[in-house]
Design a protein around this motif. Structure first.
Motif, PDB file in Angstrom:
ATOM      1  N   GLY A 184      54.086 -41.090  76.636  1.00 50.66           N
ATOM      2  CA  GLY A 184      55.365 -40.379  76.549  1.00 50.66           C
ATOM      3  C   GLY A 184      55.705 -39.978  75.123  1.00 50.66           C
ATOM      4  O   GLY A 184      54.857 -39.987  74.235  1.00 50.66           O
ATOM      5  N   GLY A 185      56.967 -39.610  74.933  1.00 52.74           N
ATOM      6  CA  GLY A 185      57.483 -39.334  73.601  1.00 52.74           C
ATOM      7  C   GLY A 185      56.889 -38.108  72.935  1.00 52.74           C
ATOM      8  O   GLY A 185      56.416 -37.179  73.594  1.00 52.74           O
ATOM      9  N   ASN A 186      56.939 -38.109  71.608  1.00 53.69           N
ATOM     10  CA  ASN A 186      56.508 -36.942  70.830  1.00 53.69           C
ATOM     11  C   ASN A 186      55.055 -36.574  71.079  1.00 53.69           C
ATOM     12  O   ASN A 186      54.690 -35.400  71.021  1.00 53.69           O
TER      13      ASN A 186
ATOM     14  N   GLY B 181      63.735 -35.401  74.433  1.00 57.06           N
ATOM     15  CA  GLY B 181      62.614 -34.600  73.932  1.00 57.06           C
ATOM     16  C   GLY B 181      62.531 -33.322  74.726  1.00 57.06           C
ATOM     17  O   GLY B 181      63.535 -32.853  75.255  1.00 57.06           O
ATOM     18  N   LEU B 182      61.311 -32.792  74.840  1.00 58.25           N
ATOM     19  CA  LEU B 182      61.150 -31.535  75.578  1.00 58.25           C
ATOM     20  C   LEU B 182      61.366 -31.761  77.062  1.00 58.25           C
ATOM     21  O   LEU B 182      60.758 -32.648  77.658  1.00 58.25           O
ATOM     22  N   ARG B 183      62.225 -30.919  77.632  1.00 60.17           N
ATOM     23  CA  ARG B 183      62.346 -30.943  79.090  1.00 60.17           C
ATOM     24  C   ARG B 183      61.083 -30.333  79.689  1.00 60.17           C
ATOM     25  O   ARG B 183      60.491 -29.406  79.148  1.00 60.17           O
ATOM     26  N   MET B 184      60.697 -30.853  80.859  1.00 60.18           N
ATOM     27  CA  MET B 184      59.433 -30.442  81.463  1.00 60.18           C
ATOM     28  C   MET B 184      59.514 -29.150  82.258  1.00 60.18           C
ATOM     29  O   MET B 184      58.495 -28.499  82.494  1.00 60.18           O
TER      30      MET B 184
ATOM     31  N   SER C 162      53.319 -36.716  73.794  1.00 61.97           N
ATOM     32  CA  SER C 162      53.176 -35.901  74.998  1.00 61.97           C
ATOM     33  C   SER C 162      53.844 -34.542  74.845  1.00 61.97           C
ATOM     34  O   SER C 162      53.379 -33.548  75.405  1.00 61.97           O
ATOM     35  N   ASP C 163      54.930 -34.500  74.087  1.00 60.06           N
ATOM     36  CA  ASP C 163      55.582 -33.198  73.864  1.00 60.06           C
ATOM     37  C   ASP C 163      54.594 -32.183  73.270  1.00 60.06           C
ATOM     38  O   ASP C 163      54.727 -30.979  73.500  1.00 60.06           O
TER      39      ASP C 163
ATOM     40  N   TRP D 285      52.355 -30.488  76.298  1.00 57.42           N
ATOM     41  CA  TRP D 285      52.891 -29.581  77.329  1.00 57.42           C
ATOM     42  C   TRP D 285      52.567 -28.099  77.109  1.00 57.42           C
ATOM     43  O   TRP D 285      52.245 -27.396  78.066  1.00 57.42           O
TER      44      TRP D 285
END
Lengths: 337, 337
Positions: free
Chosen positions: A222-224, A258-261, A226-227, A230
């Motif tokens: 998760g977190g940065n 963070g970034l919405r998916m 994974s951002d 995407w």
């Protein structure tokens, strides 16, 4: 005869501390009819246990304050009043963390790991191996020639997940936190590329490592980190979500921001799915058979990081969040007999 | 003979403005052999068109500056040099936005909407209806007694999606932006509850409306509204992601920041999946048959908001982002003959 157990002393707010844990001395109990007495050999510490230390709704009940932590344990039968277990048998189960315990045998199963150490029942041939298998093979479903990215790639689950994708002919990139782990996944495990996120410019590194985009992202952290993944998702990408360790130690009232998916999932028409091993109970036999054979053939490598002694459990657990372990983090309590 | 077409004059940075659009006068072309001349009757404006106005990678090619916008059009054949089309036929297609055009007929199909207005080919019996059908029935898969939440519930897609869930016996909650829309979805469409997000405390309203949690969330809007949904997802929840209109008008360099999905997907072992209608091309026949029959039986209600005149297209498009429309937003260019 006295022994120790590990108690949840106080629910942590954010990162657990020494105050989270307490060792308590108790009597070694005597097994009654149909019961057996177990001596704990190995204890598994796993990131998901952090969730159980908080008092919120989840897929497992929270630990109770003043009660022992429970988790994956490999133990040896010391006394048996049960026909199906005899002294010396090695078993595993989801059990309280204490040096000795009596059980009625419904919570345990015998360990059959061939010539391997019984501790593999907490590692490649246990929950982490199954997690890698189901997430990668049943949700990720990589195909030959596809690009697969695994985060936490040198961890208990990631080390297996990437190799499974290699076995179907995918190109596999691992995200790791150190040079040592990078060497491990490329040289020992056969990952095609290791990306070290601590080097910075993760987005740029990933783009370079994945010139054809990403078809499967095995989400472990998760977190940065994974951002940065995407924007590279390909059409019909699959994202099995195994864990999000970066969010587990948020303090009360903090949210994982963070970034919405949604925009990424629409653009790529991608699928993202959370899961736990228990969701695939109908396929345990298939998974064990596959993993056992691959290990026996030497097709599946794995590493374990082992701390010694019952008192090292808190330290081993906390080390998960600073990424100290390569492969599965275990605690060896004592040798078997 | 002159006519007008609608040009992308300048790519918008953030919300489109008047400068985004330009009307251009051009000649009405003459059809050659095997070609037909069409007169545009209805034009569809859809949120996804905003993505095409930017110059980034997506599932559809960006519009070109100085070239006409294209989208869903219902038109009438004015002259035909093609055996399969005769003067007066009504067709639909993904076509340039202009009052008249010549086509070689590969991009169009005849409209068969029974006794309904041909404009339904851009609405319940067109892309929005199919989007609702595939997202709800093929990804959401609601079951009797489950709780289904639809955002953008009074919009082109949402109005259909919620009714499909009602038809399988689910309890359906719609999130809407006005009292008028709340009345529409509960009184006309048969939604069980309408939640008005502009009233505030959306999380509290949703919790009250969904005492048993949420099994399917039909994602139409994204942003803060959806962030309030995630904590209520039940085990094995499904989230078809149809759109995220809240993110479409971000300026260059802005990101859609909010709650990360991973912790929610793990806790609920939920699935979230982006899709477009084209992904289900093998099932178009099934969907059309289902929707046509339901509309014919009076089992499926729908609303259309219609602006008049070719020059109203920009205004109709911009209105999508302030939620002006109830049901499908269309522009009627001229009556058929």
């Amino acid at each position: 005869m006295k022994q120790e157990q590990l108690i949840l002393q106080k629910r942590p707010n954010g990162m657990p501390t020494k105050e989270t844990f307490q060792f308590r001395e108790i009597e070694i109990p005597e097994p009654k009819d149909e019961e057996i007495l177990l001596k704990t050999l190995y204890v598994s510490v796993d990131p998901y246990m952090r969730g159980r230390m908080s008092d919120g709704p989840s897929y497992v009940e929270p630990f109770q304050v003043g009660e022992p932590l429970t988790g994956g344990v490999v133990a040896q039968v010391i006394k048996s009043n049960h026909d199906h277990f005899k002294k010396g048998d090695i078993v595993r189960g989801n059990l309280p963390f204490q040096e000795y315990q009596v059980t009625n045998t419904t919570q345990i199963s015998k360990v059959e790991t061939g010539g391997l150490s019984p501790r593999t029942a907490l590692s490649v041939l246990g929950m982490p191996g199954l997690t890698a298998y189901f997430g990668m093979m049943h949700i990720g479903e990589p195909k030959e020639g596809e690009t697969v990215v695994v985060s936490g790639a040198a961890g208990a689950v990631g080390q297996i997940a990437g190799q499974l994708a290699k076995k179907v002919g995918a190109r596999v990139i691992g995200i790791v936190g150190s040079k040592e782990k990078a060497a491990y996944i490329t040289e020992t495990l056969g990952y095609d590329v290791a990306v070290e996120y601590k080097k910075g410019n993760l987005a740029g590194q990933l783009k370079e490592a994945c010139p054809n985009g990403i078809d499967v992202y095995y989400e472990n952290v998760g977190g940065n980190i994974s951002d940065a993944v995407w924007p590279l998702l390909n059409t019909f990408a699959r994202v099995p979500v195994c864990g999000a360790i970066s969010s587990y130690n948020l303090k009360e009232g903090e949210a994982d921001i963070g970034l919405r998916m949604q925009p990424f999932l629409i653009k790529a028409r991608a699928k993202m799915q959370g899961f736990i091993v228990g969701d695939f109970a109908d396929h345990f036999h298939e998974a064990y058979a596959f993993l056992s054979e691959a290990v026996a053939n030497g097709d599946l490598k794995f590493e374990e990081t082992i701390k010694e002694g019952f008192h090292s459990i808190p330290e081993a657990f906390l080390g998960l969040f600073s990424g100290e372990n390569i492969g599965k983090q275990l605690v060896k309590v004592v040798d078997g007999e």
